[in-house]
Design a protein around this motif. Structure first.
Motif, PDB file in Angstrom:
ATOM      1  N   THR A   2      -5.495   4.341  -4.615  1.00 48.15           N
ATOM      2  CA  THR A   2      -4.486   4.070  -5.635  1.00 48.15           C
ATOM      3  C   THR A   2      -3.769   5.363  -5.987  1.00 48.15           C
ATOM      4  OG1 THR A   2      -5.783   2.267  -6.540  1.00 48.15           O
ATOM      5  CG2 THR A   2      -4.059   3.171  -7.935  1.00 48.15           C
ATOM      6  N   ALA A   3      -2.436   5.366  -5.847  1.00 46.18           N
ATOM      7  CA  ALA A   3      -1.664   6.554  -6.154  1.00 46.18           C
ATOM      8  C   ALA A   3      -1.369   6.669  -7.648  1.00 46.18           C
ATOM      9  CB  ALA A   3      -0.366   6.548  -5.354  1.00 46.18           C
ATOM     10  N   LEU A   4      -1.137   5.547  -8.323  1.00 43.86           N
ATOM     11  CA  LEU A   4      -0.826   5.548  -9.742  1.00 43.86           C
ATOM     12  C   LEU A   4      -1.031   4.146 -10.279  1.00 43.86           C
ATOM     13  CD1 LEU A   4       3.031   5.464 -10.245  1.00 43.86           C
ATOM     14  CD2 LEU A   4       1.943   5.091  -8.048  1.00 43.86           C
ATOM     15  N   THR A   5      -1.050   4.041 -11.614  1.00 36.74           N
ATOM     16  CA  THR A   5      -1.227   2.745 -12.258  1.00 36.74           C
ATOM     17  C   THR A   5       0.058   2.364 -12.970  1.00 36.74           C
ATOM     18  OG1 THR A   5      -3.591   3.152 -12.578  1.00 36.74           O
ATOM     19  CG2 THR A   5      -2.566   1.440 -13.930  1.00 36.74           C
ATOM     20  N   ASP A  81       0.236  -2.533  -7.130  1.00 36.35           N
ATOM     21  CA  ASP A  81       1.471  -1.800  -6.899  1.00 36.35           C
ATOM     22  C   ASP A  81       1.205  -0.308  -7.048  1.00 36.35           C
ATOM     23  OD1 ASP A  81       2.690  -4.208  -6.587  1.00 36.35           O
ATOM     24  OD2 ASP A  81       4.032  -4.038  -8.307  1.00 36.35           O
ATOM     25  N   GLY A  82       1.639   0.448  -6.069  1.00 35.11           N
ATOM     26  CA  GLY A  82       1.388   1.885  -6.053  1.00 35.11           C
ATOM     27  C   GLY A  82       0.265   2.284  -5.127  1.00 35.11           C
ATOM     28  N   ASP A  83      -0.500   1.305  -4.614  1.00 32.50           N
ATOM     29  CA  ASP A  83      -1.586   1.617  -3.690  1.00 32.50           C
ATOM     30  C   ASP A  83      -1.047   2.016  -2.320  1.00 32.50           C
ATOM     31  OD1 ASP A  83      -3.483   1.087  -5.572  1.00 32.50           O
ATOM     32  OD2 ASP A  83      -4.337  -0.658  -4.577  1.00 32.50           O
ATOM     33  N   HIS A 152      11.406  -0.948 -10.206  1.00 38.27           N
ATOM     34  CA  HIS A 152       9.942  -0.968 -10.286  1.00 38.27           C
ATOM     35  C   HIS A 152       9.352  -0.428  -8.984  1.00 38.27           C
ATOM     36  CE1 HIS A 152       5.917  -2.592 -11.336  1.00 38.27           C
ATOM     37  NE2 HIS A 152       5.840  -2.855 -10.043  1.00 38.27           N
ATOM     38  N   ALA A 153       9.944  -0.792  -7.866  1.00 43.75           N
ATOM     39  CA  ALA A 153       9.448  -0.325  -6.577  1.00 43.75           C
ATOM     40  C   ALA A 153       9.563   1.190  -6.450  1.00 43.75           C
ATOM     41  CB  ALA A 153      10.207  -1.018  -5.447  1.00 43.75           C
ATOM     42  N   VAL A 154      10.645   1.754  -6.962  1.00 47.62           N
ATOM     43  CA  VAL A 154      10.792   3.212  -6.942  1.00 47.62           C
ATOM     44  C   VAL A 154       9.665   3.869  -7.732  1.00 47.62           C
ATOM     45  CG1 VAL A 154      12.234   5.136  -7.745  1.00 47.62           C
ATOM     46  CG2 VAL A 154      13.285   3.197  -6.552  1.00 47.62           C
ATOM     47  N   ARG A 155       9.349   3.302  -8.888  1.00 45.79           N
ATOM     48  CA  ARG A 155       8.234   3.841  -9.673  1.00 45.79           C
ATOM     49  C   ARG A 155       6.907   3.672  -8.936  1.00 45.79           C
ATOM     50  NH1 ARG A 155      10.709   0.817 -13.584  1.00 45.79           N
ATOM     51  NH2 ARG A 155       8.882  -0.493 -13.972  1.00 45.79           N
ATOM     52  N   SER A 156       6.763   2.584  -8.200  1.00 46.89           N
ATOM     53  CA  SER A 156       5.534   2.365  -7.427  1.00 46.89           C
ATOM     54  C   SER A 156       5.309   3.491  -6.427  1.00 46.89           C
ATOM     55  CB  SER A 156       5.600   1.032  -6.673  1.00 46.89           C
ATOM     56  OG  SER A 156       5.711  -0.067  -7.547  1.00 46.89           O
ATOM     57  N   GLY A 157       6.398   4.049  -5.922  1.00 48.03           N
ATOM     58  CA  GLY A 157       6.295   5.136  -4.956  1.00 48.03           C
ATOM     59  C   GLY A 157       6.277   6.518  -5.576  1.00 48.03           C
ATOM     60  N   GLY A 158       6.195   6.581  -6.900  1.00 48.33           N
ATOM     61  CA  GLY A 158       6.107   7.870  -7.568  1.00 48.33           C
ATOM     62  C   GLY A 158       7.433   8.444  -8.003  1.00 48.33           C
ATOM     63  N   GLY A 159       8.525   7.685  -7.811  1.00 46.09           N
ATOM     64  CA  GLY A 159       9.826   8.145  -8.255  1.00 46.09           C
ATOM     65  C   GLY A 159      10.081   7.789  -9.710  1.00 46.09           C
ATOM     66  N   ALA A 160      11.235   8.200 -10.206  1.00 50.98           N
ATOM     67  CA  ALA A 160      11.623   7.928 -11.584  1.00 50.98           C
ATOM     68  C   ALA A 160      12.861   7.041 -11.591  1.00 50.98           C
ATOM     69  CB  ALA A 160      11.900   9.234 -12.329  1.00 50.98           C
ATOM     70  N   ASN A 161      13.122   6.423 -12.725  1.00 49.86           N
ATOM     71  CA  ASN A 161      14.290   5.555 -12.869  1.00 49.86           C
ATOM     72  C   ASN A 161      15.412   6.238 -13.619  1.00 49.86           C
ATOM     73  OD1 ASN A 161      12.367   2.488 -13.381  1.00 49.86           O
ATOM     74  ND2 ASN A 161      13.072   3.448 -11.498  1.00 49.86           N
ATOM     75  N   HIS A 162      16.623   6.072 -13.122  1.00 50.14           N
ATOM     76  CA  HIS A 162      17.836   6.421 -13.850  1.00 50.14           C
ATOM     77  C   HIS A 162      18.122   5.242 -14.779  1.00 50.14           C
ATOM     78  CE1 HIS A 162      21.638   8.511 -14.444  1.00 50.14           C
ATOM     79  NE2 HIS A 162      21.231   9.456 -13.613  1.00 50.14           N
ATOM     80  N   ARG A 163      19.297   5.202 -15.371  1.00 52.60           N
ATOM     81  CA  ARG A 163      19.606   4.102 -16.274  1.00 52.60           C
ATOM     82  C   ARG A 163      19.563   2.753 -15.544  1.00 52.60           C
ATOM     83  NH1 ARG A 163      26.188   4.466 -17.228  1.00 52.60           N
ATOM     84  NH2 ARG A 163      26.744   4.946 -15.063  1.00 52.60           N
ATOM     85  N   PHE A 164      19.198   1.712 -16.268  1.00 56.31           N
ATOM     86  CA  PHE A 164      19.111   0.375 -15.695  1.00 56.31           C
ATOM     87  C   PHE A 164      20.472  -0.312 -15.654  1.00 56.31           C
ATOM     88  CE2 PHE A 164      14.693   0.884 -15.665  1.00 56.31           C
ATOM     89  CZ  PHE A 164      14.105  -0.200 -15.027  1.00 56.31           C
TER      90      PHE A 164
END
Length: 288
Positions: A2-5, A81-83, A152-164
């Motif tokens: 697991t990379a992150l929760t 998600d994130g595994d 959400h998928a970007v966050r799953s890979g360890g990235g961050a979100n810009h504005r929605f």
């Protein structure tokens, strides 16, 4: 591993999109292939497994797809998600009516494969700059109707979100500047109406525009299509006053040099609009 929760995606977002996808797939007559070929009471066990190395994302959507088709299906989640996954790793198991599994298969895999592909791409980019302070972030270049899933998928890979969307962040782009009459005029107009909790980000193309944006009080500045050397100069001029975001055609070949310039954020549009799907598959085993 697991990379992150990550917290689950809200049902109010997941269920309408999944329902629309099922309605698109089932049409007016339903899954006529499964209905005609598979006896009604045939039960089966199945698993969704990885066929390539990557990062899982989209399990909330996949689970919703199967549950909407048949609430009685038993769904055993093996990953989160994130595994990180390798070929052959089971992501989830299914047990229930064979027709139900077959009917929900494609919609579930479409969400899982698409989102896992984005997560995998995001991780590959974040890994390349892990030795720096910079963060990889996505953009609004998303598939219509699927923005929350792709972010959400970007966050799953360890990235961050810009504005929605246009309503949760104030970003003055080059066309805003042209219409407003300049960087200072645009920032001044925005600040006169923005609430006290709203930060102002301004896009600039030159170092002179950067200086003007800083003097006008921009709290974040998007440095568009600047070379690594120019970005490093921008970082020196900024001297920590504003958050600096690099943007413009950044790839896996260029992101390391961009990050090493000292910027805070690196926005990568292709993560959401062009990342290839991760190869996943559903293997079924008919029971009694």
């Amino acid at each position: 591993m697991t990379a992150l929760t990550l917290p689950p995606m809200p049902r109010l977002i997941v269920e309408p999109a999944v329902r629309n996808a099922l309605e698109e797939d089932l049409g007016r007559a339903g899954d006529i292939t499964s209905d005609y070929v598979v006896p009604e009471n045939t039960r089966a066990q199945a698993r969704i497994a990885a066929r390539a190395t990557g990062v899982v994302s989209g399990l909330d959507a996949a689970r919703a797809a199967f549950r909407m088709v048949d609430p009685d299906l038993l769904i055993g989640i093996e990953k989160r998600d994130g595994d990180l996954i390798e070929p052959g790793d089971a992501i989830c198991h299914l047990d229930g009516k064979a027709r139900s599994i077959l009917t929900g298969e494609r919609v579930a895999l479409n969400f899982l494969g698409h989102m896992s592909g984005i997560a995998s791409a995001a991780k590959s980019m974040t890994d390349l700059i892990s030795h720096t302070k910079a963060k990889v972030t996505c953009t609004r270049k998303t598939t219509p109707g699927l923005r929350a899933f792709e972010k959400h998928a970007v966050r799953s890979g360890g990235g961050a979100n810009h504005r929605f969307g246009l309503d949760d962040g104030l970003l003055i782009k080059d066309n805003h500047i042209a219409v407003a009459g300049g960087v200072t005029a645009a920032i001044t107009a925005a600040r006169s109406q923005a609430g006290h909790m709203v930060k102002i980000e301004c896009e600039v193309d030159t170092l002179d525009q950067l200086r003007e944006a800083l003097d006008a009080g921009a709290e974040a500045i998007l440095l568009d299509n600047m070379s690594p050397d120019m970005l490093a100069e921008a970082v020196a001029i900024n001297a920590g006053r504003a958050t600096l975001e690099a943007s413009g055609g950044i790839t896996s070949d260029t992101i390391k040099a961009v990050a090493e310039s000292g910027v805070d954020l690196i926005s990568v549009g292709w993560l959401t609009h062009s990342a290839p799907s991760l190869d996943l598959g559903l293997d079924i085993d008919f029971g009694d």
